[in-house]
Design a protein around this motif. Structure first.
Motif, PDB file in Angstrom:
ATOM      1  N   LEU A 283      13.425  -6.817 -43.412  1.00 46.04           N
ATOM      2  CA  LEU A 283      12.421  -7.881 -43.293  1.00 46.04           C
ATOM      3  C   LEU A 283      12.442  -8.791 -44.526  1.00 46.04           C
ATOM      4  O   LEU A 283      12.391 -10.017 -44.402  1.00 46.04           O
ATOM      5  N   PHE A 284      12.520  -8.185 -45.709  1.00 47.26           N
ATOM      6  CA  PHE A 284      12.601  -8.970 -46.934  1.00 47.26           C
ATOM      7  C   PHE A 284      13.876  -9.823 -46.944  1.00 47.26           C
ATOM      8  O   PHE A 284      13.851 -10.987 -47.339  1.00 47.26           O
ATOM      9  N   TYR A 285      14.970  -9.230 -46.515  1.00 44.58           N
ATOM     10  CA  TYR A 285      16.240  -9.966 -46.479  1.00 44.58           C
ATOM     11  C   TYR A 285      16.146 -11.153 -45.522  1.00 44.58           C
ATOM     12  O   TYR A 285      16.605 -12.258 -45.843  1.00 44.58           O
ATOM     13  N   GLU A 286      15.549 -10.942 -44.349  1.00 39.53           N
ATOM     14  CA  GLU A 286      15.375 -12.036 -43.387  1.00 39.53           C
ATOM     15  C   GLU A 286      14.518 -13.157 -43.972  1.00 39.53           C
ATOM     16  O   GLU A 286      14.822 -14.335 -43.775  1.00 39.53           O
ATOM     17  N   GLN A 287      13.449 -12.781 -44.684  1.00 36.59           N
ATOM     18  CA  GLN A 287      12.602 -13.787 -45.330  1.00 36.59           C
ATOM     19  C   GLN A 287      13.411 -14.566 -46.365  1.00 36.59           C
ATOM     20  O   GLN A 287      13.291 -15.790 -46.468  1.00 36.59           O
ATOM     21  N   LEU A 288      14.225 -13.856 -47.114  1.00 33.16           N
ATOM     22  CA  LEU A 288      15.056 -14.505 -48.128  1.00 33.16           C
ATOM     23  C   LEU A 288      16.079 -15.431 -47.482  1.00 33.16           C
ATOM     24  O   LEU A 288      16.318 -16.545 -47.969  1.00 33.16           O
ATOM     25  N   LEU A 289      16.655 -14.994 -46.367  1.00 33.86           N
ATOM     26  CA  LEU A 289      17.621 -15.826 -45.641  1.00 33.86           C
ATOM     27  C   LEU A 289      17.001 -17.150 -45.201  1.00 33.86           C
ATOM     28  O   LEU A 289      17.675 -18.188 -45.211  1.00 33.86           O
ATOM     29  N   GLU A 290      15.722 -17.116 -44.832  1.00 38.40           N
ATOM     30  CA  GLU A 290      15.043 -18.342 -44.431  1.00 38.40           C
ATOM     31  C   GLU A 290      14.930 -19.332 -45.584  1.00 38.40           C
ATOM     32  O   GLU A 290      14.775 -20.531 -45.360  1.00 38.40           O
ATOM     33  N   LEU A 291      15.038 -18.831 -46.806  1.00 44.53           N
ATOM     34  CA  LEU A 291      14.950 -19.678 -48.002  1.00 44.53           C
ATOM     35  C   LEU A 291      16.314 -19.959 -48.627  1.00 44.53           C
ATOM     36  O   LEU A 291      16.390 -20.470 -49.747  1.00 44.53           O
ATOM     37  N   LYS A 292      17.379 -19.642 -47.900  1.00 44.61           N
ATOM     38  CA  LYS A 292      18.737 -19.779 -48.444  1.00 44.61           C
ATOM     39  C   LYS A 292      19.017 -21.199 -48.936  1.00 44.61           C
ATOM     40  O   LYS A 292      19.533 -21.389 -50.036  1.00 44.61           O
ATOM     41  N   GLY A 293      18.671 -22.195 -48.139  1.00 43.27           N
ATOM     42  CA  GLY A 293      18.906 -23.579 -48.545  1.00 43.27           C
ATOM     43  C   GLY A 293      18.146 -23.939 -49.810  1.00 43.27           C
ATOM     44  O   GLY A 293      18.693 -24.591 -50.717  1.00 43.27           O
ATOM     45  N   LEU A 294      16.895 -23.518 -49.884  1.00 48.36           N
ATOM     46  CA  LEU A 294      16.073 -23.778 -51.071  1.00 48.36           C
ATOM     47  C   LEU A 294      16.662 -23.090 -52.300  1.00 48.36           C
ATOM     48  O   LEU A 294      16.749 -23.691 -53.381  1.00 48.36           O
ATOM     49  N   LEU A 295      17.092 -21.839 -52.138  1.00 45.94           N
ATOM     50  CA  LEU A 295      17.690 -21.104 -53.250  1.00 45.94           C
ATOM     51  C   LEU A 295      18.934 -21.819 -53.753  1.00 45.94           C
ATOM     52  O   LEU A 295      19.068 -22.080 -54.954  1.00 45.94           O
ATOM     53  N   HIS A 296      19.832 -22.161 -52.859  1.00 43.54           N
ATOM     54  CA  HIS A 296      21.078 -22.801 -53.271  1.00 43.54           C
ATOM     55  C   HIS A 296      20.829 -24.168 -53.889  1.00 43.54           C
ATOM     56  O   HIS A 296      21.536 -24.570 -54.823  1.00 43.54           O
ATOM     57  N   THR A 297      19.817 -24.882 -53.391  1.00 43.62           N
ATOM     58  CA  THR A 297      19.466 -26.179 -53.983  1.00 43.62           C
ATOM     59  C   THR A 297      19.001 -25.984 -55.424  1.00 43.62           C
ATOM     60  O   THR A 297      19.447 -26.701 -56.326  1.00 43.62           O
ATOM     61  N   HIS A 298      18.130 -25.020 -55.660  1.00 48.85           N
ATOM     62  CA  HIS A 298      17.635 -24.769 -57.016  1.00 48.85           C
ATOM     63  C   HIS A 298      18.733 -24.263 -57.934  1.00 48.85           C
ATOM     64  O   HIS A 298      18.756 -24.618 -59.118  1.00 48.85           O
ATOM     65  N   MET A 299      19.622 -23.456 -57.402  1.00 50.81           N
ATOM     66  CA  MET A 299      20.672 -22.886 -58.236  1.00 50.81           C
ATOM     67  C   MET A 299      21.785 -23.894 -58.502  1.00 50.81           C
ATOM     68  O   MET A 299      22.521 -23.767 -59.478  1.00 50.81           O
ATOM     69  N   GLY A 300      21.924 -24.869 -57.620  1.00 51.71           N
ATOM     70  CA  GLY A 300      23.009 -25.833 -57.779  1.00 51.71           C
ATOM     71  C   GLY A 300      24.366 -25.251 -57.417  1.00 51.71           C
ATOM     72  O   GLY A 300      25.404 -25.807 -57.776  1.00 51.71           O
ATOM     73  N   GLU A 301      24.351 -24.135 -56.714  1.00 50.08           N
ATOM     74  CA  GLU A 301      25.582 -23.454 -56.305  1.00 50.08           C
ATOM     75  C   GLU A 301      25.232 -22.462 -55.208  1.00 50.08           C
ATOM     76  O   GLU A 301      24.075 -22.108 -55.020  1.00 50.08           O
ATOM     77  N   GLU A 302      26.230 -22.032 -54.473  1.00 47.80           N
ATOM     78  CA  GLU A 302      26.008 -21.014 -53.443  1.00 47.80           C
ATOM     79  C   GLU A 302      26.224 -19.639 -54.046  1.00 47.80           C
ATOM     80  O   GLU A 302      27.127 -19.437 -54.849  1.00 47.80           O
ATOM     81  N   TRP A 303      25.374 -18.718 -53.643  1.00 51.31           N
ATOM     82  CA  TRP A 303      25.475 -17.336 -54.092  1.00 51.31           C
ATOM     83  C   TRP A 303      26.025 -16.469 -52.971  1.00 51.31           C
ATOM     84  O   TRP A 303      26.028 -16.859 -51.812  1.00 51.31           O
ATOM     85  N   SER A 304      26.473 -15.277 -53.326  1.00 55.50           N
ATOM     86  CA  SER A 304      26.962 -14.304 -52.347  1.00 55.50           C
ATOM     87  C   SER A 304      25.785 -13.542 -51.756  1.00 55.50           C
ATOM     88  O   SER A 304      24.854 -13.176 -52.475  1.00 55.50           O
ATOM     89  N   TRP A 305      25.858 -13.304 -50.450  1.00 49.87           N
ATOM     90  CA  TRP A 305      24.785 -12.624 -49.724  1.00 49.87           C
ATOM     91  C   TRP A 305      25.332 -11.330 -49.123  1.00 49.87           C
ATOM     92  O   TRP A 305      26.342 -11.359 -48.409  1.00 49.87           O
ATOM     93  N   GLU A 306      24.682 -10.212 -49.401  1.00 49.23           N
ATOM     94  CA  GLU A 306      25.062  -8.918 -48.837  1.00 49.23           C
ATOM     95  C   GLU A 306      23.822  -8.223 -48.304  1.00 49.23           C
ATOM     96  O   GLU A 306      22.965  -7.786 -49.076  1.00 49.23           O
ATOM     97  N   GLU A 307      23.732  -8.129 -46.988  1.00 47.23           N
ATOM     98  CA  GLU A 307      22.573  -7.449 -46.400  1.00 47.23           C
ATOM     99  C   GLU A 307      22.624  -5.953 -46.657  1.00 47.23           C
ATOM    100  O   GLU A 307      21.590  -5.309 -46.849  1.00 47.23           O
ATOM    101  N   VAL A 308      23.817  -5.395 -46.689  1.00 46.75           N
ATOM    102  CA  VAL A 308      23.976  -3.966 -46.969  1.00 46.75           C
ATOM    103  C   VAL A 308      24.984  -3.816 -48.101  1.00 46.75           C
ATOM    104  O   VAL A 308      26.135  -4.232 -47.986  1.00 46.75           O
ATOM    105  N   ALA A 309      24.517  -3.249 -49.193  1.00 41.41           N
ATOM    106  CA  ALA A 309      25.360  -2.986 -50.361  1.00 41.41           C
ATOM    107  C   ALA A 309      24.911  -1.649 -50.943  1.00 41.41           C
ATOM    108  O   ALA A 309      23.945  -1.045 -50.474  1.00 41.41           O
ATOM    109  N   THR A 310      25.604  -1.205 -51.967  1.00 36.13           N
ATOM    110  CA  THR A 310      25.270   0.049 -52.628  1.00 36.13           C
ATOM    111  C   THR A 310      25.139  -0.212 -54.117  1.00 36.13           C
ATOM    112  O   THR A 310      25.994  -0.881 -54.706  1.00 36.13           O
TER     113      THR A 310
END
Length: 154
Positions: free
Chosen positions: A72-99
């Protein structure tokens, strides 16, 4: 090769230096903030900084034990992906499942600075600059984006 004690001292020295460098910088909301241990206000949602002998890492880590809640948190974050990348000035890597290092399942959104080492003090200015610009931008993003997560607060 460094002994365990030497490596610990180098890590401590780096994080102390970085903390002192960031201390005078206020948050996007104008408040004093502990940049190294940034408080998002949500359990299991952390901003993470790490540097080792090969790279520097900055990311948003979701480490809730409940996989459904983490999703659920990941889905909420995904909805803000454009905003995040705009603020960062770059695209970040996204991993829904990692260790993570403790072999626990997490989700993460991150970026890396390869080719730098904590153990080469001449790399510290590049690492500090990498962390500083992204952490400030992440704080600006979070200043607006955190309200999107309010329904998940309990």
């Amino acid at each position: 090769m460094y002994s365990r004690e030497q490596a610990t001292q180098i890590r401590k020295s780096f994080w102390t230096t970085f903390g002192q460098y960031m201390r005078p910088i206020p948050s996007a909301d104008g408040l004093k903030v502990n940049w190294i241990n940034y408080k998002t206000g949500f359990k299991g949602l952390n901003f993470s900084l790490d540097v080792d002998k090969e790279k520097a890492y900055i990311g948003i880590v979701l480490n809730q034990k409940d996989p459904d809640l983490r999703s659920l948190f990941y889905e909420q974050l995904l909805e803000l992906k454009g905003l995040l990348h705009t603020h960062m000035g770059e695209e970040w890597s996204w991993e829904e499942v990692a260790t993570n290092a403790q072999y626990q399942e997490i989700s993460q959104v991150y970026t890396l600075l390869p080719g730098v080492s904590l153990f080469h003090q001449e790399d510290w200015p590049a690492i500090i600059s990498f962390f500083k610009t992204r952490l400030i931008a992440l704080d600006e993003f979070w200043s607006m984006g955190k309200f999107h997560f309010e329904p998940l607060k309990f």
